[in-house]
Design a protein around this motif. Structure first.
Motif: not given
Length: 301
Positions: A60-63, A128, A67, A130
């Motif tokens: 999911r990448g950075d929340d 990315d 960010v 996210s």
């Protein structure tokens, strides 16, 4: 790359360099979607990015919290010398031609925007996983588009489309980098050295940096020629808000609760001096045809 007549935004400018994550076919843009010839379609969000993560989403990448912290910290300019080194080396070693600048795990597009300022004839693409990061990256620079992508999977970029690939503190798949680079294309890597933010690791806790990281990086690019190497070493004074941002934006955020982080920061001097130690390296592809085939015999293992 010349902008098409009536181009509305950066996504339209790079659409011809993208490929479908499901079938690998070329993509084109209509008013609200990216489409391939076999009928796969991907909606364009109102913020201007499109998600091209095919199949089951593994990361999911950075929340949103991470960010926002990244945007605060980078916006304060603490990594400005790192961005400047990236921009200077990318502009100085990029091959001739109109290959785009692809930023892997590019987050908010902060570093990409500075590189594009130094490469005024190129367009950029931030990849990315996210959603929170992509919303920001889509407006980071007039010549930068943003696409949802898993950098560990096949990239939704056509073979030979990139003149420059950026990898800043993030994961990278070297085989896919080699595939998407044009002949003579370069990858510019910024990687933390063992002393990077070491004071915060000792005082606040979190994940340290593998002392063998530079060796592992060099080994991963053994099919490339390293053409430049620069160290960025400096001391910076961080206030408590800056310390919170830099810890909350990185992998330590996944191992510390907000309360644990706040208690640890409260015990620090304000400001606290920390070390920034980053190695920026440039590796040139030996690929002859944009298909991942080398024109030279690889280095022996």
């Amino acid at each position: 790359m010349r902008a098409p007549t009536g181009a509305a935004d950066p996504l339209e400018l790079v659409a011809e360099r993208l490929q479908c994550p499901i079938c690998g076919g070329p993509l084109r843009r209509d008013e609200r979607r990216l489409l391939c010839g076999t009928g796969h379609a991907f909606d364009i969000a109102r913020q201007g990015y499109a998600n091209l993560i095919g199949g089951r989403r593994r990361h999911r990448g950075d929340d949103a919290r991470m960010v926002a912290a990244r945007e605060r910290f980078l916006g304060a300019g603490h990594y400005r010398p790192v961005s400047a080194a990236l921009a200077e080396l990318a502009a100085g070693h990029a091959p001739a031609g109109d290959g785009i600048v692809v930023d892997l795990a590019g987050g908010t597009g902060h570093h990409l925007s500075i590189v594009l300022d130094a490469c005024p004839d190129r367009h950029g693409l931030c990849l990315d996983a996210s959603t929170a990061a992509l919303r920001r990256a889509a407006r980071a620079h007039p010549r930068a588009a943003a696409i949802g992508a898993d950098v560990w999977a096949p990239l939704p970029v056509r073979s030979g489309a990139a003149g420059v690939v950026l990898s800043v503190f993030g994961p990278r798949g070297v085989a896919e980098i080699e595939r998407i680079l044009c002949p003579g294309g370069i990858v510019v890597v910024a990687a933390p050295l063992p002393g990077h933010l070491a004071e915060l690791g000792r005082l606040v806790g979190g994940i340290g940096i593998d002392p063998r990281k530079p060796e592992r990086l060099a080994a991963s690019f053994r099919r490339f020629d390293r053409v430049a190497l620069r160290r960025v070493d400096l001391r910076v004074a961080l206030g408590h808000d800056d310390v919170h941002a830099v810890m909350a934006m990185g992998p330590s955020a996944r191992h510390l609760t907000d309360d644990e982080l706040a208690r640890a920061i409260a015990r620090l001097p304000d400001p606290v001096e920390v070390t920034v130690a980053v190695e920026v390296s440039v590796h040139r592809s030996r690929c002859a045809d944009g298909q991942g085939r080398s024109t030279k015999t690889p280095h022996p293992r």
